[in-house]
Write a protein that holds these residues in place. Structure first.
Motif, PDB file in Angstrom:
ATOM      1  N   MET A 155       0.852  -1.187   0.000  1.00  0.00           N
ATOM      2  CA  MET A 155       0.000   0.000   0.000  1.00  0.00           C
ATOM      3  C   MET A 155       0.890   1.240   0.000  1.00  0.00           C
ATOM      4  SD  MET A 155      -2.831   1.374   2.799  1.00  0.00           S
ATOM      5  CE  MET A 155      -4.054   0.127   2.395  1.00  0.00           C
ATOM      6  N   VAL A 156       0.523   2.222  -0.835  1.00  0.00           N
ATOM      7  CA  VAL A 156       1.262   3.485  -0.901  1.00  0.00           C
ATOM      8  C   VAL A 156       0.325   4.615  -0.493  1.00  0.00           C
ATOM      9  CG1 VAL A 156       2.568   5.070  -2.369  1.00  0.00           C
ATOM     10  CG2 VAL A 156       2.661   2.602  -2.813  1.00  0.00           C
ATOM     11  N   THR A 157       0.772   5.448   0.449  1.00  0.00           N
ATOM     12  CA  THR A 157      -0.035   6.592   0.880  1.00  0.00           C
ATOM     13  C   THR A 157       0.812   7.865   0.823  1.00  0.00           C
ATOM     14  OG1 THR A 157       0.541   6.588   3.240  1.00  0.00           O
ATOM     15  CG2 THR A 157      -1.212   5.076   2.538  1.00  0.00           C
ATOM     16  N   ALA A 158       0.133   8.991   0.929  1.00  0.00           N
ATOM     17  CA  ALA A 158       0.810  10.282   0.956  1.00  0.00           C
ATOM     18  C   ALA A 158       0.738  10.843   2.374  1.00  0.00           C
ATOM     19  CB  ALA A 158       0.182  11.248  -0.038  1.00  0.00           C
ATOM     20  N   GLY A 159       1.701  10.478   3.196  1.00  0.00           N
ATOM     21  CA  GLY A 159       1.778  11.004   4.560  1.00  0.00           C
ATOM     22  C   GLY A 159       0.820  10.387   5.554  1.00  0.00           C
ATOM     23  N   GLU A 160       0.235   9.252   5.237  1.00  0.00           N
ATOM     24  CA  GLU A 160      -0.775   8.654   6.125  1.00  0.00           C
ATOM     25  C   GLU A 160      -0.374   7.246   6.561  1.00  0.00           C
ATOM     26  OE1 GLU A 160      -5.525   7.335   6.002  1.00  0.00           O
ATOM     27  OE2 GLU A 160      -4.566   8.272   4.262  1.00  0.00           O
ATOM     28  N   PHE A 161      -0.456   6.987   7.866  1.00  0.00           N
ATOM     29  CA  PHE A 161      -0.217   5.636   8.372  1.00  0.00           C
ATOM     30  C   PHE A 161      -1.514   4.842   8.358  1.00  0.00           C
ATOM     31  CE2 PHE A 161      -0.367   2.424  11.683  1.00  0.00           C
ATOM     32  CZ  PHE A 161       0.802   1.714  11.437  1.00  0.00           C
ATOM     33  N   ILE A 170       4.991   5.081   2.879  1.00  0.00           N
ATOM     34  CA  ILE A 170       4.428   6.398   3.151  1.00  0.00           C
ATOM     35  C   ILE A 170       5.318   7.452   2.504  1.00  0.00           C
ATOM     36  CG2 ILE A 170       3.617   7.998   4.920  1.00  0.00           C
ATOM     37  CD1 ILE A 170       3.482   5.641   6.866  1.00  0.00           C
ATOM     38  N   LEU A 171       4.821   8.059   1.436  1.00  0.00           N
ATOM     39  CA  LEU A 171       5.541   9.135   0.775  1.00  0.00           C
ATOM     40  C   LEU A 171       5.234  10.455   1.477  1.00  0.00           C
ATOM     41  CD1 LEU A 171       4.841   8.166  -2.966  1.00  0.00           C
ATOM     42  CD2 LEU A 171       6.711   7.409  -1.491  1.00  0.00           C
ATOM     43  N   LYS A 172       6.053  11.467   1.224  1.00  0.00           N
ATOM     44  CA  LYS A 172       5.844  12.800   1.810  1.00  0.00           C
ATOM     45  C   LYS A 172       5.692  12.701   3.333  1.00  0.00           C
ATOM     46  CE  LYS A 172       3.350  14.134  -2.383  1.00  0.00           C
ATOM     47  NZ  LYS A 172       2.119  14.756  -2.947  1.00  0.00           N
ATOM     48  N   ALA A 173       6.531  11.898   3.943  1.00  0.00           N
ATOM     49  CA  ALA A 173       6.401  11.592   5.372  1.00  0.00           C
ATOM     50  C   ALA A 173       7.079  12.612   6.278  1.00  0.00           C
ATOM     51  CB  ALA A 173       6.979  10.204   5.655  1.00  0.00           C
ATOM     52  N   GLY A 174       7.935  13.451   5.734  1.00  0.00           N
ATOM     53  CA  GLY A 174       8.797  14.296   6.544  1.00  0.00           C
ATOM     54  C   GLY A 174       8.112  15.182   7.560  1.00  0.00           C
ATOM     55  N   SER A 175       7.065  15.899   7.148  1.00  0.00           N
ATOM     56  CA  SER A 175       6.416  16.856   8.049  1.00  0.00           C
ATOM     57  C   SER A 175       5.558  16.175   9.109  1.00  0.00           C
ATOM     58  CB  SER A 175       5.561  17.839   7.243  1.00  0.00           C
ATOM     59  OG  SER A 175       4.507  17.152   6.579  1.00  0.00           O
ATOM     60  N   ARG A 176       5.239  14.913   8.899  1.00  0.00           N
ATOM     61  CA  ARG A 176       4.375  14.180   9.830  1.00  0.00           C
ATOM     62  C   ARG A 176       5.120  13.058  10.536  1.00  0.00           C
ATOM     63  NH1 ARG A 176      -0.944  13.467   5.821  1.00  0.00           N
ATOM     64  NH2 ARG A 176      -1.053  15.646   5.163  1.00  0.00           N
ATOM     65  N   LEU A 193      13.477   4.741   7.242  1.00  0.00           N
ATOM     66  CA  LEU A 193      13.264   6.075   6.678  1.00  0.00           C
ATOM     67  C   LEU A 193      14.384   6.395   5.697  1.00  0.00           C
ATOM     68  CD1 LEU A 193      11.794   8.883   6.723  1.00  0.00           C
ATOM     69  CD2 LEU A 193      13.434   9.549   8.501  1.00  0.00           C
ATOM     70  N   VAL A 194      13.979   6.850   4.505  1.00  0.00           N
ATOM     71  CA  VAL A 194      14.945   7.298   3.498  1.00  0.00           C
ATOM     72  C   VAL A 194      14.592   8.731   3.123  1.00  0.00           C
ATOM     73  CG1 VAL A 194      15.977   6.906   1.241  1.00  0.00           C
ATOM     74  CG2 VAL A 194      15.203   4.949   2.615  1.00  0.00           C
ATOM     75  N   GLY A 216      12.888  16.270   5.603  1.00  0.00           N
ATOM     76  CA  GLY A 216      12.584  17.005   4.383  1.00  0.00           C
ATOM     77  C   GLY A 216      11.384  16.454   3.627  1.00  0.00           C
ATOM     78  N   TYR A 217      10.969  17.217   2.627  1.00  0.00           N
ATOM     79  CA  TYR A 217       9.780  16.859   1.829  1.00  0.00           C
ATOM     80  C   TYR A 217       9.937  15.503   1.154  1.00  0.00           C
ATOM     81  CZ  TYR A 217       6.124  17.204  -1.745  1.00  0.00           C
ATOM     82  OH  TYR A 217       5.038  16.958  -2.545  1.00  0.00           O
ATOM     83  N   PHE A 218      11.136  15.219   0.651  1.00  0.00           N
ATOM     84  CA  PHE A 218      11.374  13.965  -0.063  1.00  0.00           C
ATOM     85  C   PHE A 218      11.792  12.869   0.923  1.00  0.00           C
ATOM     86  CE2 PHE A 218      12.351  17.297  -3.230  1.00  0.00           C
ATOM     87  CZ  PHE A 218      11.285  17.050  -4.103  1.00  0.00           C
ATOM     88  N   SER A 219      10.900  12.543   1.828  1.00  0.00           N
ATOM     89  CA  SER A 219      11.159  11.507   2.829  1.00  0.00           C
ATOM     90  C   SER A 219      10.158  10.370   2.682  1.00  0.00           C
ATOM     91  CB  SER A 219      11.065  12.096   4.248  1.00  0.00           C
ATOM     92  OG  SER A 219      12.088  13.037   4.458  1.00  0.00           O
ATOM     93  N   ILE A 220      10.677   9.163   2.726  1.00  0.00           N
ATOM     94  CA  ILE A 220       9.849   7.981   2.523  1.00  0.00           C
ATOM     95  C   ILE A 220      10.003   7.048   3.715  1.00  0.00           C
ATOM     96  CG2 ILE A 220       9.432   5.963   1.060  1.00  0.00           C
ATOM     97  CD1 ILE A 220      10.787   7.599  -1.222  1.00  0.00           C
TER      98      ILE A 220
END
Length: 224
Positions: A155-161, A170-176, A193-194, A216-220
């Motif tokens: 499963m791929v999400t945008a900042g959501e667990f 989880i893409l765009k994970a940095g701010s959360r 975390l990458v 950062g924004y580009f965090s997975i």
């Protein structure tokens, strides 16, 4: 490419991969070399990250006609910016020039191109997508683990667990990151975390306890 023919140009969405120019596909490199115009998101009135990646693989890109497109971060301004970008692109396509629109990773994953292509296709212009290596595939290689094995689901999400029985990306994970780490710990799963996969300043964390609360924004975040 149009050899003087008065026909509409084609808009190509060219995925340049996550950051390492050596991960660009042969097809992407060929289309960039053949394109009449290079279009890409701008940052501070200069070509953005996608252009910098492409330049390292195709130095000749600096001789190409360049169309910079501005996409503000505020969601309230996005619709207007998408329309403006589409109009700028259509003006070039109408002249018969083929355009390579550079996108990070793969154009099919959370790409601005998806919004623009619909507007352009409605006006009778042709668009094509050239796949690129998605950032989470590069991240998986960086931590040296498979994304999925056997019948394992992904499963791929945008900042959501999500408490998911399989591999969660989880893409765009940095701010959360702080709340995401708490959710992972509560679930009893393991996470990696990458940050900036394939880019300058890449960081890899294989222990959730060593991960920062913000990145950062580009965090997975890869959860298994």
């Amino acid at each position: 490419m149009n050899h003087g023919r008065q026909i509409k140009g084609i808009l190509y969405a060219v995925g340049v991969g996550p950051g390492d120019p050596e991960l660009m596909t042969l097809k992407a490199v060929k289309l960039i070399k053949d394109a009449d115009v290079i279009a890409c998101p701008s940052k501070d009135n200069a070509p953005g990250i996608a252009y910098q990646i492409a330049f390292r693989a195709c130095p000749g890109i600096k001789e190409k006609e360049l169309l910079l497109l501005d996409f503000p971060m505020k969601e309230s301004d996005l619709a207007a910016s998408h329309q403006k970008a589409a109009e700028s692109l259509m003006a070039v396509l109408q002249s018969g020039k083929n355009v390579a629109f550079l996108t990070l990773g793969d154009p099919g994953f959370y790409s601005t191109f998806s919004y623009i292509s619909g507007l352009i296709e409605k006006k009778g212009f042709k668009t094509e997508i050239v796949s690129g290596v998605p950032s989470f595939c590069s991240a998986s290689a960086g931590i040296n683990i498979p994304i999925a094995v056997g019948s394992e689901a992904v499963m791929v999400t945008a900042g959501e667990f999500r408490d998911f029985d399989g591999t969660l990306i989880i893409l765009k994970a940095g701010s959360r990151l702080k709340s995401l780490k708490e959710s992972v710990i509560k679930s009893g799963k393991k996470a990696w975390l990458v940050e900036n996969s394939g880019m300058e300043g890449e960081k890899i964390y294989k222990d959730i306890g060593a991960m920062p609360d913000k990145a950062g924004y580009f965090s997975i975040l890869v959860v298994k």
